[in-house]
Design an enzyme around this catalytic site. Structure first.
Site, PDB file in Angstrom:
ATOM      1  N   HIS A  10     -29.737   9.138 -32.513  1.00 45.70           N
ATOM      2  CA  HIS A  10     -29.347   7.862 -31.886  1.00 45.70           C
ATOM      3  C   HIS A  10     -27.952   7.439 -32.354  1.00 45.70           C
ATOM      4  O   HIS A  10     -27.759   6.330 -32.853  1.00 45.70           O
ATOM      5  CB  HIS A  10     -30.388   6.790 -32.205  1.00 45.70           C
ATOM      6  CG  HIS A  10     -30.468   5.721 -31.147  1.00 45.70           C
ATOM      7  ND1 HIS A  10     -31.646   5.191 -30.703  1.00 45.70           N
ATOM      8  CD2 HIS A  10     -29.502   5.086 -30.424  1.00 45.70           C
ATOM      9  CE1 HIS A  10     -31.410   4.273 -29.781  1.00 45.70           C
ATOM     10  NE2 HIS A  10     -30.106   4.201 -29.587  1.00 45.70           N
ATOM     11  N   ASP A  45     -30.331  12.364 -27.726  1.00 49.50           N
ATOM     12  CA  ASP A  45     -29.817  11.443 -28.742  1.00 49.50           C
ATOM     13  C   ASP A  45     -30.910  10.452 -29.144  1.00 49.50           C
ATOM     14  O   ASP A  45     -30.740   9.692 -30.096  1.00 49.50           O
ATOM     15  CB  ASP A  45     -28.603  10.678 -28.198  1.00 49.50           C
ATOM     16  CG  ASP A  45     -27.954   9.804 -29.248  1.00 49.50           C
ATOM     17  OD1 ASP A  45     -27.654  10.333 -30.348  1.00 49.50           O
ATOM     18  OD2 ASP A  45     -27.772   8.590 -29.018  1.00 49.50           O
ATOM     19  N   GLU A  91     -38.911   8.117 -32.592  1.00 47.26           N
ATOM     20  CA  GLU A  91     -37.785   8.129 -33.545  1.00 47.26           C
ATOM     21  C   GLU A  91     -37.837   7.024 -34.592  1.00 47.26           C
ATOM     22  O   GLU A  91     -37.198   7.137 -35.646  1.00 47.26           O
ATOM     23  CB  GLU A  91     -36.450   8.027 -32.791  1.00 47.26           C
ATOM     24  CG  GLU A  91     -36.189   6.647 -32.187  1.00 47.26           C
ATOM     25  CD  GLU A  91     -34.853   6.542 -31.453  1.00 47.26           C
ATOM     26  OE1 GLU A  91     -34.557   7.412 -30.634  1.00 47.26           O
ATOM     27  OE2 GLU A  91     -34.115   5.569 -31.710  1.00 47.26           O
TER      28      GLU A  91
HETATM   29  P1  NAI Z   1     -27.221  -1.434 -17.643  1.00 49.15           P
HETATM   30  O1  NAI Z   1     -28.216  -2.540 -17.651  1.00 49.15           O
HETATM   31  O2  NAI Z   1     -25.789  -1.757 -17.353  1.00 49.15           O
HETATM   32  O3  NAI Z   1     -27.678  -0.333 -16.553  1.00 49.15           O
HETATM   33  C1  NAI Z   1     -28.959   0.175 -16.450  1.00 49.15           C
HETATM   34  C2  NAI Z   1     -29.135   0.695 -15.021  1.00 49.15           C
HETATM   35  O4  NAI Z   1     -30.413   1.337 -14.952  1.00 49.15           O
HETATM   36  C3  NAI Z   1     -29.123  -0.414 -13.960  1.00 49.15           C
HETATM   37  O5  NAI Z   1     -28.257  -0.063 -12.909  1.00 49.15           O
HETATM   38  C4  NAI Z   1     -30.578  -0.463 -13.489  1.00 49.15           C
HETATM   39  O6  NAI Z   1     -30.696  -0.812 -12.111  1.00 49.15           O
HETATM   40  C5  NAI Z   1     -31.009   0.985 -13.710  1.00 49.15           C
HETATM   41  N1  NAI Z   1     -32.449   1.149 -13.748  1.00 49.15           N
HETATM   42  C6  NAI Z   1     -33.415   0.262 -14.103  1.00 49.15           C
HETATM   43  N2  NAI Z   1     -34.627   0.814 -13.978  1.00 49.15           N
HETATM   44  C7  NAI Z   1     -34.437   2.090 -13.536  1.00 49.15           C
HETATM   45  C8  NAI Z   1     -35.302   3.157 -13.199  1.00 49.15           C
HETATM   46  N3  NAI Z   1     -36.630   3.033 -13.309  1.00 49.15           N
HETATM   47  N4  NAI Z   1     -34.756   4.319 -12.778  1.00 49.15           N
HETATM   48  C9  NAI Z   1     -33.412   4.456 -12.671  1.00 49.15           C
HETATM   49  N5  NAI Z   1     -32.534   3.481 -12.959  1.00 49.15           N
HETATM   50  C10 NAI Z   1     -33.045   2.304 -13.379  1.00 49.15           C
HETATM   51  O7  NAI Z   1     -27.389  -0.689 -19.020  1.00 49.15           O
HETATM   52  P2  NAI Z   1     -26.317   0.249 -19.757  1.00 49.15           P
HETATM   53  O8  NAI Z   1     -25.426  -0.586 -20.596  1.00 49.15           O
HETATM   54  O9  NAI Z   1     -25.711   1.165 -18.769  1.00 49.15           O
HETATM   55  O10 NAI Z   1     -27.263   1.058 -20.752  1.00 49.15           O
HETATM   56  C11 NAI Z   1     -28.220   1.988 -20.278  1.00 49.15           C
HETATM   57  C12 NAI Z   1     -29.152   2.340 -21.398  1.00 49.15           C
HETATM   58  O11 NAI Z   1     -28.449   3.086 -22.386  1.00 49.15           O
HETATM   59  C13 NAI Z   1     -29.718   1.142 -22.193  1.00 49.15           C
HETATM   60  O12 NAI Z   1     -30.846   0.590 -21.555  1.00 49.15           O
HETATM   61  C14 NAI Z   1     -30.063   1.753 -23.500  1.00 49.15           C
HETATM   62  O13 NAI Z   1     -31.414   2.196 -23.426  1.00 49.15           O
HETATM   63  C15 NAI Z   1     -29.157   2.977 -23.594  1.00 49.15           C
HETATM   64  N6  NAI Z   1     -28.196   2.888 -24.704  1.00 49.15           N
HETATM   65  C16 NAI Z   1     -28.191   3.893 -25.625  1.00 49.15           C
HETATM   66  C17 NAI Z   1     -27.311   3.872 -26.689  1.00 49.15           C
HETATM   67  C18 NAI Z   1     -27.265   4.985 -27.694  1.00 49.15           C
HETATM   68  O14 NAI Z   1     -26.618   4.837 -28.741  1.00 49.15           O
HETATM   69  N7  NAI Z   1     -27.892   6.114 -27.459  1.00 49.15           N
HETATM   70  C19 NAI Z   1     -26.370   2.746 -26.859  1.00 49.15           C
HETATM   71  C20 NAI Z   1     -26.422   1.774 -25.799  1.00 49.15           C
HETATM   72  C21 NAI Z   1     -27.319   1.837 -24.768  1.00 49.15           C
END
Ligand code: NAI
Length: 329
Positions: free
Chosen positions: A293, A256, A261
């Protein structure tokens, strides 16, 4: 006269809920289609607040020009902020974001990619439209008893685990900051790579996670592994991914997001020749699905994005402290 808030990279679907919910706020919206970068920053002149999205480029030059234009607050209408030079911006602007709007939207899209790739629905759809009712090449596998590895167990990673909980899969997870006192089955990154039939990325893009999926990690994965990325494009080394697909090490990829991008996604280039050979080649593969995305794109998520962004902006204009979790420092 009401202050004017300048929105960058706005599409018709963005405006729906900002218009619906925004009429009661004491500021007006000026919607621009152009993405924010060093060239378009000047268009913010006259606005103390701008609203920006994921594929805007808020590097030092763009930020300097925003500052010269009189901008004081950057309201990100997204969760991620890897596209902002935070080090430069933090003492110059108030930066707010929408930390969570609908983890379900992204989690459900992730499952959609897995089901589509596995049961080859994208190919079946094209075939039957041409009255081709052959099943050759459409064999999938039962998800039950297969192992799925989840990288990043934050809001979306955990929601995704709930969403797939009825499928009878073994769920492994890797996160350098594991959720305390949970029943999540954490393993090392290498063990996750070695044991998973499907790997799904749900971590932010940071210096540490940049190209977390690369030649070395791919070499440790199972033959035929499915890779799903609904997080940020640069978590995957796209060249390594492409080679892995050509060598048939990677069985399928659902993307996605894509590392280059920014200049492509959200725009219609159907009439042009795409210059990005890696993306063009990936798209030709029958076992790759690229969505632009759009994992966040549900009515509920759009409404919550508008709701929280408007509240953030209103805090600025009313001199009210922003809730801690929305401030980007
Ligand atoms: P969040 O902050 O709640 O969770 C992120 C998790 O990743 C945390 O538990 C953190 O400890 C972990 N993390 C940090 N560094 C890491 C690493 N090197 N290896 C493995 N885990 C690691 O964020 P949330 O809300 O769960 O979102 C995750 C990601 O999803 C966002 O950062 C964003 O990039 C992406 N996203 C994509 C969207 C889309 O439309 N495709 C929309 C919203 C978010």
């Amino acid at each position: 006269m009401k202050p004017i808030v300048t929105f960058y990279d706005t599409k018709p679907y963005d405006k729906i809920y900002f218009e619906e919910l925004g009429s009661s706020y004491p500021f007006e919206m000026n919607y621009l289609e152009s993405k924010l970068n060093k060239k378009s920053a000047i268009l913010a002149k006259g606005s103390e607040v701008i609203v920006s999205f994921v594929n805007d480029t808020l590097d030092q030059e763009a930020l300097q020009r925003l500052e010269e234009a009189g901008v004081k607050m950057i309201a990100l209408r997204c969760a991620g902020f890897n596209h902002v030079d935070i080090k430069y911006a933090k003492d110059r602007f108030l930066i707010a974001r929408v930390p969570a709007y609908s983890p379900y939207a992204v989690a459900e899209h992730t499952l959609g990619l897995i089901l589509t790739l596995n049961r080859k629905l994208h190919r079946a759809y094209n075939r039957t439209r041409e009255y081709n009712f052959s099943l050759n090449g459409l064999i999938g596998f039962d998800l039950r008893n297969k192992t799925i590895g989840i990288i990043g167990t934050g809001k979306i990673g955990q929601t995704f685990m709930q969403v797939i909980s009825g499928l009878g899969m073994n769920i492994l997870a890797y996160d350098p900051y594991p959720v305390k006192n949970s029943d999540i089955h954490y393993v090392s990154f290498d063990e996750l790579c070695a044991k998973s039939d499907i790997i799904s990325l749900h971590c932010p893009l940071t210096k540490e996670s940049y190209h977390i999926i690369n030649r070395e990690s791919i070499s440790k994965m199972k033959e035929g592994v499915f890779l799903i990325n609904t997080s940020r494009g640069a978590l995957i080394d796209s060249e390594a991914l492409l080679d892995g697909i050509k060598e048939q090490k990677i069985g399928a990829a659902g993307l996605d997001v894509y590392e280059e991008e920014t200049d492509l996604f959200y725009e219609d280039y159907s009439d042009t020749i795409i210059q990005d050979d890696t993306l063009a080649r990936l798209i030709t593969m029958p076992n790759v699905i690229v969505t632009s995305h759009q994992a966040f794109l549900t009515k509920e998520a759009l409404k919550e994005i508008a709701n929280q962004t408007l509240k953030n902006i209103n805090c600025y204009f009313t001199n009210t402290p922003l809730p801690e979790q929305v401030i980007v420092k």
